[in-house]
Design a protein around this motif. Structure first.
Motif, mmCIF file in Angstrom:
data_model
loop_
_atom_site.group_PDB
_atom_site.id
_atom_site.type_symbol
_atom_site.label_atom_id
_atom_site.label_comp_id
_atom_site.label_asym_id
_atom_site.label_seq_id
_atom_site.Cartn_x
_atom_site.Cartn_y
_atom_site.Cartn_z
ATOM 1 N N PHE A 155 0.827 -1.197 0.000
ATOM 2 C CA PHE A 155 0.000 0.000 0.000
ATOM 3 C C PHE A 155 0.865 1.252 0.000
ATOM 4 C CE2 PHE A 155 -2.479 3.322 2.120
ATOM 5 C CZ PHE A 155 -3.534 3.386 1.232
ATOM 6 N N LEU A 156 1.887 1.266 0.861
ATOM 7 C CA LEU A 156 2.785 2.420 0.898
ATOM 8 C C LEU A 156 3.496 2.590 -0.442
ATOM 9 C CD1 LEU A 156 4.368 2.039 4.437
ATOM 10 C CD2 LEU A 156 2.747 3.775 3.692
ATOM 11 N N GLY A 157 3.916 1.482 -1.024
ATOM 12 C CA GLY A 157 4.590 1.536 -2.317
ATOM 13 C C GLY A 157 3.706 2.072 -3.417
ATOM 14 N N SER A 158 2.406 1.898 -3.255
ATOM 15 C CA SER A 158 1.500 2.380 -4.297
ATOM 16 C C SER A 158 1.437 3.904 -4.343
ATOM 17 C CB SER A 158 0.096 1.799 -4.105
ATOM 18 O OG SER A 158 -0.562 2.422 -3.021
ATOM 19 N N PHE A 159 1.813 4.574 -3.248
ATOM 20 C CA PHE A 159 1.831 6.033 -3.345
ATOM 21 C C PHE A 159 3.206 6.638 -3.109
ATOM 22 C CE2 PHE A 159 1.967 7.024 1.117
ATOM 23 C CZ PHE A 159 1.131 6.121 1.751
ATOM 24 N N THR A 160 4.221 5.801 -3.004
ATOM 25 C CA THR A 160 5.564 6.372 -2.902
ATOM 26 C C THR A 160 6.291 6.275 -4.228
ATOM 27 O OG1 THR A 160 6.439 4.278 -2.095
ATOM 28 C CG2 THR A 160 5.803 5.909 -0.445
ATOM 29 N N ASN A 161 5.578 6.423 -5.307
ATOM 30 C CA ASN A 161 6.204 6.354 -6.618
ATOM 31 C C ASN A 161 6.367 7.744 -7.220
ATOM 32 O OD1 ASN A 161 3.586 6.930 -7.207
ATOM 33 N ND2 ASN A 161 3.190 5.095 -8.376
ATOM 34 N N ARG A 162 6.590 8.733 -6.396
ATOM 35 C CA ARG A 162 6.912 10.105 -6.811
ATOM 36 C C ARG A 162 5.825 10.755 -7.631
ATOM 37 N NH1 ARG A 162 10.220 6.361 -5.050
ATOM 38 N NH2 ARG A 162 12.236 7.090 -4.430
ATOM 39 N N ARG A 163 4.580 10.495 -7.270
ATOM 40 C CA ARG A 163 3.475 11.213 -7.886
ATOM 41 C C ARG A 163 2.389 11.350 -6.838
ATOM 42 N NH1 ARG A 163 2.044 6.515 -11.880
ATOM 43 N NH2 ARG A 163 3.899 7.443 -12.701
ATOM 44 N N ASP A 164 1.555 12.325 -7.009
ATOM 45 C CA ASP A 164 0.430 12.501 -6.102
ATOM 46 C C ASP A 164 -0.755 11.695 -6.608
ATOM 47 O OD1 ASP A 164 1.955 14.181 -4.577
ATOM 48 O OD2 ASP A 164 1.093 16.027 -5.363
ATOM 49 N N ARG A 165 -1.547 11.192 -5.673
ATOM 50 C CA ARG A 165 -2.689 10.364 -6.020
ATOM 51 C C ARG A 165 -3.810 10.662 -5.028
ATOM 52 N NH1 ARG A 165 -2.318 5.994 -8.854
ATOM 53 N NH2 ARG A 165 -0.174 5.537 -8.356
ATOM 54 N N ASP A 166 -5.034 10.675 -5.504
ATOM 55 C CA ASP A 166 -6.184 10.937 -4.644
ATOM 56 C C ASP A 166 -6.735 9.625 -4.089
ATOM 57 O OD1 ASP A 166 -8.341 11.922 -3.329
ATOM 58 O OD2 ASP A 166 -9.414 12.592 -5.101
ATOM 59 N N TYR A 167 -6.691 9.487 -2.770
ATOM 60 C CA TYR A 167 -7.220 8.312 -2.093
ATOM 61 C C TYR A 167 -8.546 8.615 -1.400
ATOM 62 C CZ TYR A 167 -3.058 5.399 -2.606
ATOM 63 O OH TYR A 167 -2.045 4.627 -3.098
ATOM 64 N N GLY A 168 -9.153 9.732 -1.735
ATOM 65 C CA GLY A 168 -10.421 10.094 -1.122
ATOM 66 C C GLY A 168 -10.255 10.360 0.364
ATOM 67 N N ILE A 169 -11.100 9.740 1.174
ATOM 68 C CA ILE A 169 -11.079 9.941 2.624
ATOM 69 C C ILE A 169 -9.760 9.492 3.243
ATOM 70 C CG2 ILE A 169 -12.143 7.732 3.200
ATOM 71 C CD1 ILE A 169 -12.885 11.040 4.967
ATOM 72 N N LEU A 170 -9.083 8.541 2.611
ATOM 73 C CA LEU A 170 -7.811 8.066 3.152
ATOM 74 C C LEU A 170 -6.711 9.122 3.076
ATOM 75 C CD1 LEU A 170 -7.686 4.368 1.930
ATOM 76 C CD2 LEU A 170 -8.246 5.233 4.196
ATOM 77 N N ASN A 171 -6.877 10.132 2.228
ATOM 78 C CA ASN A 171 -5.901 11.226 2.212
ATOM 79 C C ASN A 171 -5.736 11.806 3.609
ATOM 80 O OD1 ASN A 171 -5.557 10.982 -0.547
ATOM 81 N ND2 ASN A 171 -6.993 12.609 -1.037
ATOM 82 N N LYS A 172 -6.844 12.049 4.280
ATOM 83 C CA LYS A 172 -6.793 12.632 5.632
ATOM 84 C C LYS A 172 -6.262 11.631 6.661
ATOM 85 C CE LYS A 172 -8.376 16.514 4.292
ATOM 86 N NZ LYS A 172 -7.343 17.398 3.811
ATOM 87 N N VAL A 173 -6.619 10.358 6.494
ATOM 88 C CA VAL A 173 -6.144 9.324 7.418
ATOM 89 C C VAL A 173 -4.621 9.261 7.396
ATOM 90 C CG1 VAL A 173 -6.112 6.826 7.878
ATOM 91 C CG2 VAL A 173 -8.258 7.968 7.254
#
Length: 192
Positions: free
Chosen positions: A98-116
């Motif tokens: 899961f961490l690797g899915s957003f540590t690829n040097r780009r921003d991504r919208d995870y909806g409510i999980l953004n705040k989490v």
């Protein structure tokens, strides 16, 4: 997918032969990168990436890693390897994937999980440019830096579950830019 998760979560920490990696900061020269004369292992307190004042922190961190390894070893002796893999190993792989899915040097919208996740998912580029910045300034920093990189700023609006599958299937490896192998720009490749 398991292999990629293991490689992305442990590879750069244990052995990081490249002093540059594919960040927006490298492309824009906004973050100082320099070549090192030796391995930049994150566990070596005397490695070239650490200053004298950071050395004690690396020793403490290494002691923590060894303590966890010791506890896990004794847990395997007491409960068995399958139990430890199910209770510790599998959740660790899931979190790292899961961490690797957003540590690829780009921003991504995870909806409510953004705040989490304190907006690390949708302000990840700013985090790489200003890694010591407090998370509560990340949204403002992201808005401020978007015009600077222009076409190099990456935002992926693909739904998370589709993006994870796509990246597991398509991103097989990275390689340096064909024209300039010493610049630090790397490209994802999906064909062997």
């Amino acid at each position: 997918m398991v292999g990629q998760t293991l490689q992305q979560s442990t590879g750069p920490v244990v052995v990081n032969h490249h002093s540059t990696h594919p960040t927006l900061a490298t492309l824009l020269s906004l973050q100082r990168r320099r070549p090192y004369d030796r391995n930049t292992c994150h566990y070596n307190p005397y490695g070239p990436i650490f200053s004298d004042r950071e050395r004690l922190h690396i020793y403490i961190s290494d002691a923590g890693v060894l303590a966890v390894a010791y506890v896990l070893y004794h847990l395997v002796l007491a409960k068995g390897l399958p139990c430890v893999i199910c209770v510790y190993g599998v959740p660790l792989l899931v979190v790292n994937a899961f961490l690797g899915s957003f540590t690829n040097r780009r921003d991504r919208d995870y909806g409510i999980l953004n705040k989490v996740f304190l907006n690390i998912t949708d302000t990840h580029v700013a985090h790489h440019l200003f890694s010591t910045m407090p998370h509560y300034h990340a949204m403002a920093a992201t808005k401020a830096i978007k015009p600077i990189p222009g076409e190099y700023y990456q935002f992926d609006g693909t739904p998370v579950y589709k993006a994870i599958w796509r990246e597991a299937k398509e991103c097989l490896y990275v390689e340096p830019d064909e024209g300039d192998k010493k610049k630090g720009a790397f490209w994802f490749r999906n064909q062997l």
